[in-house]
Design an enzyme around this catalytic site. Structure first.
Site, mmCIF file in Angstrom:
data_model
loop_
_atom_site.group_PDB
_atom_site.id
_atom_site.type_symbol
_atom_site.label_atom_id
_atom_site.label_comp_id
_atom_site.label_asym_id
_atom_site.label_seq_id
_atom_site.Cartn_x
_atom_site.Cartn_y
_atom_site.Cartn_z
ATOM 1 N N ARG A 89 0.607 -1.542 -0.149
ATOM 2 C CA ARG A 89 -0.253 -0.257 0.028
ATOM 3 C C ARG A 89 0.971 0.972 0.283
ATOM 4 O O ARG A 89 1.593 1.437 0.805
ATOM 5 C CB ARG A 89 -0.834 -0.401 1.191
ATOM 6 C CG ARG A 89 -1.892 1.780 1.467
ATOM 7 C CD ARG A 89 -2.535 1.319 2.284
ATOM 8 N NE ARG A 89 -3.177 2.212 2.541
ATOM 9 C CZ ARG A 89 -3.532 3.731 4.020
ATOM 10 N NH1 ARG A 89 -2.958 3.011 4.519
ATOM 11 N NH2 ARG A 89 -4.102 5.001 3.554
ATOM 12 N N HIS A 178 -8.190 6.907 -0.037
ATOM 13 C CA HIS A 178 -8.700 6.042 0.453
ATOM 14 C C HIS A 178 -9.177 4.998 -0.920
ATOM 15 O O HIS A 178 -10.574 4.435 -1.155
ATOM 16 C CB HIS A 178 -9.889 6.553 0.980
ATOM 17 C CG HIS A 178 -9.836 6.832 2.547
ATOM 18 N ND1 HIS A 178 -10.468 7.896 3.174
ATOM 19 C CD2 HIS A 178 -9.296 6.188 2.907
ATOM 20 C CE1 HIS A 178 -10.432 7.798 4.103
ATOM 21 N NE2 HIS A 178 -9.017 6.646 4.733
ATOM 22 N N ARG A 239 -8.291 14.407 12.441
ATOM 23 C CA ARG A 239 -8.555 15.734 11.066
ATOM 24 C C ARG A 239 -9.584 16.542 11.350
ATOM 25 O O ARG A 239 -10.380 15.657 11.810
ATOM 26 C CB ARG A 239 -7.920 14.897 9.937
ATOM 27 C CG ARG A 239 -6.837 13.946 9.892
ATOM 28 C CD ARG A 239 -6.484 13.960 8.381
ATOM 29 N NE ARG A 239 -5.931 12.778 8.690
ATOM 30 C CZ ARG A 239 -5.734 11.484 7.722
ATOM 31 N NH1 ARG A 239 -6.867 11.866 7.684
ATOM 32 N NH2 ARG A 239 -4.614 10.991 8.011
ATOM 33 N N MET A 281 -15.271 7.142 17.863
ATOM 34 C CA MET A 281 -16.663 7.672 17.220
ATOM 35 C C MET A 281 -17.622 6.519 18.447
ATOM 36 O O MET A 281 -18.671 7.259 19.146
ATOM 37 C CB MET A 281 -16.925 6.547 15.902
ATOM 38 C CG MET A 281 -18.620 7.353 15.807
ATOM 39 S SD MET A 281 -19.276 8.738 16.034
ATOM 40 C CE MET A 281 -18.727 9.419 14.427
ATOM 41 N N GLU A 331 -20.044 1.284 9.037
ATOM 42 C CA GLU A 331 -20.293 0.155 8.943
ATOM 43 C C GLU A 331 -21.196 -0.553 10.083
ATOM 44 O O GLU A 331 -22.293 -0.990 9.774
ATOM 45 C CB GLU A 331 -19.199 -0.920 8.660
ATOM 46 C CG GLU A 331 -18.397 -1.310 7.206
ATOM 47 C CD GLU A 331 -17.065 -2.497 7.281
ATOM 48 O OE1 GLU A 331 -17.184 -2.568 8.212
ATOM 49 O OE2 GLU A 331 -16.373 -1.388 6.585
ATOM 50 N N ASN A 332 -20.738 0.861 10.916
ATOM 51 C CA ASN A 332 -20.979 0.333 12.661
ATOM 52 C C ASN A 332 -22.440 1.413 13.376
ATOM 53 O O ASN A 332 -22.761 0.913 14.372
ATOM 54 C CB ASN A 332 -19.943 -0.180 13.123
ATOM 55 C CG ASN A 332 -19.170 -0.727 13.067
ATOM 56 O OD1 ASN A 332 -19.702 -1.927 13.193
ATOM 57 N ND2 ASN A 332 -17.950 -0.824 12.940
HETATM 58 P P1 ADP Z 1 -9.083 2.630 10.320
HETATM 59 O O1 ADP Z 1 -8.882 4.045 9.333
HETATM 60 O O2 ADP Z 1 -7.578 3.810 11.058
HETATM 61 O O3 ADP Z 1 -9.258 1.679 9.403
HETATM 62 P P2 ADP Z 1 -11.994 1.915 10.673
HETATM 63 O O4 ADP Z 1 -12.421 1.686 9.575
HETATM 64 O O5 ADP Z 1 -11.527 0.452 11.775
HETATM 65 O O6 ADP Z 1 -10.640 3.499 10.540
HETATM 66 O O7 ADP Z 1 -12.852 2.974 12.057
HETATM 67 C C1 ADP Z 1 -11.888 3.648 13.093
HETATM 68 C C2 ADP Z 1 -13.489 4.261 13.464
HETATM 69 O O8 ADP Z 1 -15.067 3.090 14.331
HETATM 70 C C3 ADP Z 1 -12.985 4.469 15.117
HETATM 71 O O9 ADP Z 1 -13.938 5.958 15.219
HETATM 72 C C4 ADP Z 1 -14.211 3.287 15.876
HETATM 73 O O10 ADP Z 1 -14.302 4.157 17.063
HETATM 74 C C5 ADP Z 1 -15.354 3.641 15.083
HETATM 75 N N1 ADP Z 1 -16.353 2.378 15.801
HETATM 76 C C6 ADP Z 1 -16.316 0.735 15.448
HETATM 77 N N2 ADP Z 1 -17.227 0.670 15.643
HETATM 78 C C7 ADP Z 1 -17.953 1.403 15.801
HETATM 79 C C8 ADP Z 1 -19.608 1.337 16.204
HETATM 80 N N3 ADP Z 1 -19.590 -0.028 16.807
HETATM 81 N N4 ADP Z 1 -19.725 2.158 16.802
HETATM 82 C C9 ADP Z 1 -19.584 3.229 15.713
HETATM 83 N N5 ADP Z 1 -18.447 3.869 15.233
HETATM 84 C C10 ADP Z 1 -17.448 2.370 15.401
#
Ligand code: ADP
Length: 395
Positions: A89, A178, A239, A281, A331-332
């Site tokens: 990457r 991204h 950021r 988050m 996703e979450n």
């Molecule tokens: P990266 O950009 O480092 O790959 P990720 O895609 O894993 O990061 O995203 C990280 C973010 O996702 C964090 O802010 C984390 O709090 C948030 N996150 C992960 N699970 C949840 C959840 N269940 N609800 C809300 N936010 C979530």
């Protein structure tokens, strides 16, 4: 079986993943941390069996040797699962790299030369590439650039309205990042909807620690919210995203902030962290629910910024077929998705609350059946996309 080793290297650590692109099965993952920083650690995970070992890694090459050792001790056997390619990457590919590229000495020099544009990212990737090329000498190494997917943006999207000569001399333009994730999610969205990618207009919202929106017409990026660096656009973990650039002059003149202090302020102390004291988050959303005012405002600012970009890209695309949420937050967090897209029925976007709050790890629809714009959650998989692109380039 076609195993590919994917490397995501920073200046003091690297992550690796061995996966088979034919079955998409992950064979091993790992992380080497604190390279050149005293006592470091390697974590090697072969689907369930996880080992951790501490050691001194003076440089990336020593880190890669430790990785080979871990494969030898714990498997899988790299003779039997010999990688057909190593995918690296690389964050910044500038205007030069618009597709996955087989790495030779000239490509290495080009990546090094692009470090000026991405001083926080490219040097670490390069250290990983150099070390990995010394260790895996018989296999092709492929650079997969975060910027490449956005090279299809038209000039009107990537041009900043500043002096053309200055922009040209210093390569100032919007590159976007991204790209691997946006491209993967776009393909998966088309697959899910059962429509050809080149017939679909969509917006992908990659909301992780870093966050960006991408307008995609017929599978091609036509605009994206990150700019010359990943700082522009959406509110992120640490950021700021978009701000008035004059704030920088102001802080310099009035408060004596120098360039490094400004860089730190906007890249590492802003976003959710700056607004609510945490870049996670989950924390911020949890606190917002219990009435914490700072957390509540942070979420409102975060969601409103995304909504702005959705509106802007909708207008730009003219016709919008789908919106896909991806990465950690996308996703979450059903609350965040709803806050972003609620009350937009008049422009054909209608979230189904039940679908939105149902938990799942698979791609899924969260809009109502009558919603003109289909809204989806599509889990991203950047490692898989890097592996697939690396395998295609190497073959
Ligand atoms: P990266 O950009 O480092 O790959 P990720 O895609 O894993 O990061 O995203 C990280 C973010 O996702 C964090 O802010 C984390 O709090 C948030 N996150 C992960 N699970 C949840 C959840 N269940 N609800 C809300 N936010 C979530």
């Amino acid at each position: 079986m076609r195993p590919v080793l994917v490397i995501n290297s920073g200046s003091s650590s690297f992550k690796y993943q061995l996966l088979d692109v034919d079955t998409t099965r992950v064979l091993a993952t790992g992380l080497v941390e604190r390279i050149g920083l005293g006592l470091g650690q390697i974590t090697h995970d072969t689907l369930g069996v996880k080992t951790e070992r501490t050691a001194h890694f003076d440089n990336h090459t020593v880190g890669f040797e430790a990785m080979l050792e871990a494969f030898k001790e714990q498997g899988p056997d790299l003779e039997k699962f010999a990688p057909i390619a190593v995918g690296h990457r690389v964050v910044q590919g500038g205007s030069r790299f618009f597709e996955p590229t087989i790495i030779d000495d000239v490509v290495e020099i080009n990546i090094e030369e692009l470090s000026q544009l991405a001083p926080l990212h490219n040097p670490g990737a390069l250290q990983g590439i150099r070390a990995a090329r010394k260790i895996f000498t018989r296999v092709k190494h492929v650079a997969v650039f975060d910027t490449a997917f956005h090279q299809t943006m038209p000039p009107a999207s990537y041009t900043y309205a500043i002096d053309t000569e200055v922009a040209k001399q210093y390569r100032i333009r919007r590159y976007g990042f991204h790209g691997t994730s946006h491209s993967y999610v776009a393909k998966k969205t088309a697959e899910f909807l059962g429509k050809p990618l080149n017939d679909l207009n969509m917006i992908v919202l990659h909301l992780g620690n870093g966050a960006s929106a991408c307008a995609i017409r017929g599978g091609k990026s036509v605009n994206t919210s990150m700019g010359m660096t990943p700082l522009e656009g959406l509110v992120m973990g640490t950021r700021s995203g978009d701000i008035d650039p004059a704030i920088l002059f102001y802080l310099n003149r009035v408060a004596g902030y120098d360039v490094d202090a400004l860089d730190r302020l906007l890249n590492t102390k802003s976003g959710l962290l700056g607004l609510a004291g945490s870049n996670d988050m989950r924390d911020v959303a949890g606190r917002a629910e219990t009435g914490d005012e700072k957390a509540r405002l942070a979420i409102e600012v975060y969601a409103l910024r995304i909504r702005h970009y959705v509106g802007a890209y909708y207008a730009e695309l003219g016709r919008l077929d789908a919106i896909a949420f991806t990465a950690g937050v996308g996703e979450n967090s059903d609350t965040l998705r709803l806050a972003t897209l609620e009350n937009l029925e008049s422009i054909g976007i209608q979230i189904d609350n039940e679908r939105n709050s149902a938990r799942s790890r698979s791609s899924r629809l969260i809009s109502t059946d009558s919603s003109k714009v289909r809204v989806l959650v599509v889990p991203t998989n950047e490692e898989l996309e890097i592996a697939v692109q690396a395998a295609e380039a190497a073959e």
